[in-house]
Design an enzyme around this catalytic site. Structure first.
Site, PDB file in Angstrom:
ATOM      1  N   TRP A 508       0.807  -1.223   0.000  1.00 52.66           N
ATOM      2  CA  TRP A 508       0.000   0.000   0.000  1.00 52.66           C
ATOM      3  C   TRP A 508       0.851   1.289   0.000  1.00 52.66           C
ATOM      4  CZ3 TRP A 508      -0.729  -3.776   3.921  1.00 52.66           C
ATOM      5  CH2 TRP A 508      -1.808  -4.642   3.719  1.00 52.66           C
ATOM      6  N   HIS A 509       2.062   1.182  -0.538  1.00 54.80           N
ATOM      7  CA  HIS A 509       2.908   2.382  -0.620  1.00 54.80           C
ATOM      8  C   HIS A 509       2.848   2.981  -2.024  1.00 54.80           C
ATOM      9  CE1 HIS A 509       5.577   0.664   2.887  1.00 54.80           C
ATOM     10  NE2 HIS A 509       4.336   0.902   3.239  1.00 54.80           N
ATOM     11  N   TYR A 510       1.783   2.740  -2.725  1.00 59.08           N
ATOM     12  CA  TYR A 510       1.677   3.234  -4.097  1.00 59.08           C
ATOM     13  C   TYR A 510       1.799   4.760  -4.127  1.00 59.08           C
ATOM     14  CZ  TYR A 510      -3.161   3.776  -2.571  1.00 59.08           C
ATOM     15  OH  TYR A 510      -4.277   4.115  -1.856  1.00 59.08           O
TER      16      TYR A 510
END
Ligand SMILES: Cc1cc2nc3c(=O)[nH]c(=O)nc-3n(C[C@H](O)[C@H](O)[C@H](O)COP(=O)(O)OP(=O)(O)OC[C@H]3O[C@@H](n4cnc5c(N)ncnc54)[C@H](O)[C@@H]3O)c2cc1C
Ligand SMILES: *[C@@H]1O[C@H](CO)[C@@H](O)[C@H](O)[C@H]1NC(C)=O
Ligand SMILES: *[C@@H]1O[C@H](CO)[C@@H](O)[C@H](O)[C@H]1NC(C)=O
Ligand SMILES: *[C@@H]1O[C@H](CO)[C@@H](O)[C@H](O)[C@H]1NC(C)=O
Ligand SMILES: *[C@@H]1O[C@H](CO)[C@@H](O)[C@H](O)[C@H]1NC(C)=O
Ligand SMILES: *[C@@H]1O[C@H](CO)[C@@H](O)[C@H](O)[C@H]1NC(C)=O
Ligand SMILES: *[C@@H]1O[C@H](CO)[C@@H](O)[C@H](O)[C@H]1NC(C)=O
Ligand SMILES: *[C@@H]1O[C@H](CO)[C@@H](O)[C@H](O)[C@H]1NC(C)=O
Ligand SMILES: *[C@@H]1O[C@H](CO)[C@@H](O)[C@H](O)[C@H]1NC(C)=O
Length: 575
Positions: A508-510
């Site tokens: 979820w570090h997009y």
């Protein structure tokens, strides 16, 4: 035989430590439902998105100016799915329209989530708090002294030292034992080797979020509206040399339209802080983006800007689930191994899902994925899953134990793109990340998994694994869980490359979509238009630190201070 062993491994006695439920929700006098807002209002700064960057930015600018902060979600306070460490997964699996998390599935087939709540991603995340490397700060051209002061400003409210119980300690010792050295103890700094990082969960397991940074706000300077969904940024295009942002249109929870405009003042601005999906999406919905795409959606082109939504990136995460013969604590990320080859090793343990386990959920970080994996993929119909879930809840004091060792690759080098699907800002755009398109990304994944395998085999970790479960068996177990929508190949237990590709998840570090240099300049001003900036994760060319939230919050504060200082300087010596 082995099958039975795996099942019994998953059915240990799960020791749950209930958390103290007393909780004092701050009652911000400036926080209101958007339904109470006038049809038209005026502010010096209009900030779109009360997320991880938006909250510190708004708090800072309110010291001297009138600020309107518009957040499409509700308040995080008093919601145990957000505040409770053990509930990680509850918000992510809540698919209702009021959920603080909006699920999206990238075109790659990976299940992902974007925030829809005051505090943004910091209300959903695994809490790990770690600064960017000093070299990173230098490379992007930030001013080091102000960066450090801004981190400290954030840490004062939301960062803590994690408890480090048995399982996390074994991972730490395993990392050092297999050579991820030196051991650097507890530090927020990004340093090669193994360290204990910070966490936004306090000693009682209660989450602190970017919304807490609004405690710094000047109540007289800020208006915060909840359930205020911005539909469009308004531009002045006539009689100006280039388009000029002048306000926004937003809708409240009842669908009623409101308009907010900038007050007169040369330096007043609209600032977009809607995150890596929301910011490029909002630019496009407002007419700033690739003209062909805008025209296809009948959006009036304000500025043809082909780079908006380009170079979207998501660091692939791959994990190995390791069932434990002895009880493990509930933990999210506390330790990280910063390797020399561009892979970060982290870990999470215990039952991180609250009692609600949605039918259509794909468990991440939950030993329950091991249990669900007992339903063969082809027979994983909704009915079969429901049966498995019912069977799980029938197990008294549901009893799953074990943990995940995971690796995230640095960068990444592979990039994708984002496109509008509809003109509705509530809808997800379509996003493609092209995981492992660059061979270097795949190499980093394989090397990270090798370290994880070594940790599993290490002396330090030995009491948390079954000797009888071989590494190939563990790889098979993880690959048989519904971690993504991709087809699984038979060779995942013998090829780490295939394992990387078949079991790719997101951490979820997009980021990306409004890159510095492409869409915004060094001051985060949108190139080609006036009075508009973007300040959030969409501007990153590279994910900062091992995990980005510290730097996203820091950037909100940092840019707030810079904007104020520039303005004060200008007002002192105008010309
Ligand atoms: C499940 C999960 C786990 C993670 N784990 C970690 C971790 O352990 N450590 C770490 O450092 N990082 C972690 N991250 C990453 C980190 O949380 C994000 O990188 C960061 O929160 C992004 O911040 P942002 O300000 O760019 O966007 P966001 O925080 O998403 O903020 C965007 C805000 O804008 C609002 N918005 C969007 N569109 C509109 C609109 N049209 N009108 C009004 N408001 C709008 C959204 O509701 C949201 O509040 C995790 C993220 C997730 C989701
Ligand atoms: C946290 O979640 C757990 C598991 O659902 C629950 O037992 C506990 O009461 C919760 N604590 C709070 C403070 O809500
Ligand atoms: C919160 O503050 C507002 C304004 O100060 C007040 O009207 C309201 O009653 C308070 N709510 C709670 C739950 O304390
Ligand atoms: C918490 O999440 C569950 C689903 O995971 C959902 O059913 C429940 O309504 C949520 N609770 C709140 C207060 O949002
Ligand atoms: C910022 O802090 C780091 C340690 O966290 C330190 O190494 C660095 O030198 C500091 N930078 C400046 C400019 O003070
Ligand atoms: C755009 O407008 C044209 C003409 O009014 C219409 O035919 C078309 O369906 C519209 N397209 C979209 C995506 O709204
Ligand atoms: C940390 O490791 C990276 C990658 O191997 C290397 O480029 C860098 O020089 C190292 N930094 C220090 C301070 O040793
Ligand atoms: C892993 O799965 C493959 C394919 O189903 C199988 O051939 C192999 O024997 C399994 N390995 C182990 C150790 O379970
Ligand atoms: C794994 O098997 C698939 C299909 O059988 C094959 O296409 C793929 O190349 C194999 N992967 C590796 C890394 O050998």
């Amino acid at each position: 035989m082995e099958f039975d062993l795996i099942i019994s491994a998953l059915l240990g006695i799960f020791l749950f430590h209930g958390l103290c439920s007393s909780e004092k929700a701050p009652n911000y006098s400036f926080m209101r439902e958007a339904t109470t807002a006038p049809a038209i209002s005026h502010y010096d700064y209009i900030i779109i998105g009360g997320g991880t960057a938006g909250c510190p930015l708004a708090a800072t600018l309110s010291e001297k100016y009138s600020v309107l902060l518009l957040e499409r979600g509700g308040s995080p306070y008093g919601n145990p799915n957000i505040t409770n460490l053990s509930a990680f997964g509850s918000a992510l699996s809540d698919l209702s329209p009021n959920s603080p998390s909006q699920r999206f599935i990238s075109e790659d087939g990976v299940i992902n989530a974007r925030a829809r709540v005051l505090g943004g991603g910091s209300c959903l995340n695994a809490g790990f708090y770690s600064r960017a490397a000093v070299e990173y700060v230098r490379a992007v051209g930030w001013e080091g002294g102000l960066v450090n002061a801004s981190y400290a400003w954030v840490e004062e409210k939301v960062a803590f030292q994690p408890p480090m119980r048995g399982w996390q300690s074994a991972v730490r010792d395993g990392l050092v034992e297999v050579g991820v050295e030196p051991y650097n103890g507890f530090t927020y700094d990004h340093v090669n080797g193994t360290k204990i990082g910070g966490t936004t969960f306090d000693a009682d397991g209660r989450r602190h979020t970017a919304a807490d940074l609004l405690e710094y706000a000047n109540p007289k300077g800020i208006t915060l509206l909840l359930h205020a969904t911005v539909h469009k940024i308004l531009f002045k295009t006539k009689g100006v040399s280039r388009p000029l942002a002048r306000g926004v249109i937003f809708r409240d929870a009842l669908g009623k339209i409101h308009k907010a405009y900038l007050t007169r003042g040369e330096m007043n601005e609209v600032i977009l802080t809607s995150g890596a999906l929301g910011s490029p999406q909002m630019l496009m919905l407002s007419g700033v983006g690739p003209s062909k795409q805008l025209k296809a959606h009948n959006i009036t082109v304000v500025l043809d800007q082909p780079n908006v939504g380009q170079r979207m990136m998501d660091n692939p995460m791959n994990a190995i689930f390791v069932p434990s013969p002895i009880p493990v604590e509930v933990s999210l990320i506390e330790v990280v191994g910063i390797t020399s080859f561009g892979s970060y090793i982290e870990a999470a343990s215990g039952e991180n899902f609250a009692e609600h386990y949605a039918l259509n959920d794909y468990g991440m970080f939950s030993p329950k994925i091991g249990q669900l994996s007992t339903v063969p993929p082809k027979r994983r119909t909704p009915e079969a899953l429901k049966k498995a879930i019912n069977a799980m809840s029938a197990l008294d004091d549901a009893v799953f134990r074990g943990g995940f060792l995971l690796e995230k690759i640095m960068g990444p080098l592979s990039t994708g793109h984002l496109e509008l699907r509809t003109r509705n800002p509530n809808d997800n755009p379509s996003v493609t990340f092209n995981y492992f398109q660059q061979p270097e990304d795949l190499r980093r994944c394989v090397n990270g998994l090798k370290i994880i395998e070594n940790i599993i085999e290490s002396k330090s970790f030995s009491k948390f694994r079954y000797d009888s479960l071989s590494l190939p068996a563990l790889l098979n177990l993880t690959a048989s869980a519904p971690v993504n929508l991709l087809p699984k190949h038979d060779n995942v237990s013998v090829s780490l490359e295939q394992f990387c590709k078949d079991t790719v998840m997101t951490i979820w570090h997009y980021h990306g979509g409004c890159h510095v240099g492409d869409v915004v300049d060094q001051d985060y001003k949108v190139i080609g238009v006036d009075k508009l900036r973007v300040i959030d994760g969409s501007t990153f060319n590279y994910s900062p630190g091992t995990n980005p939230q510290a730097t996203v919050m820091m950037l909100g504060r940092y840019m707030g201070v810079r904007i104020m200082n520039e303005r004060l300087a200008k007002e002192k010596s105008p010309n």
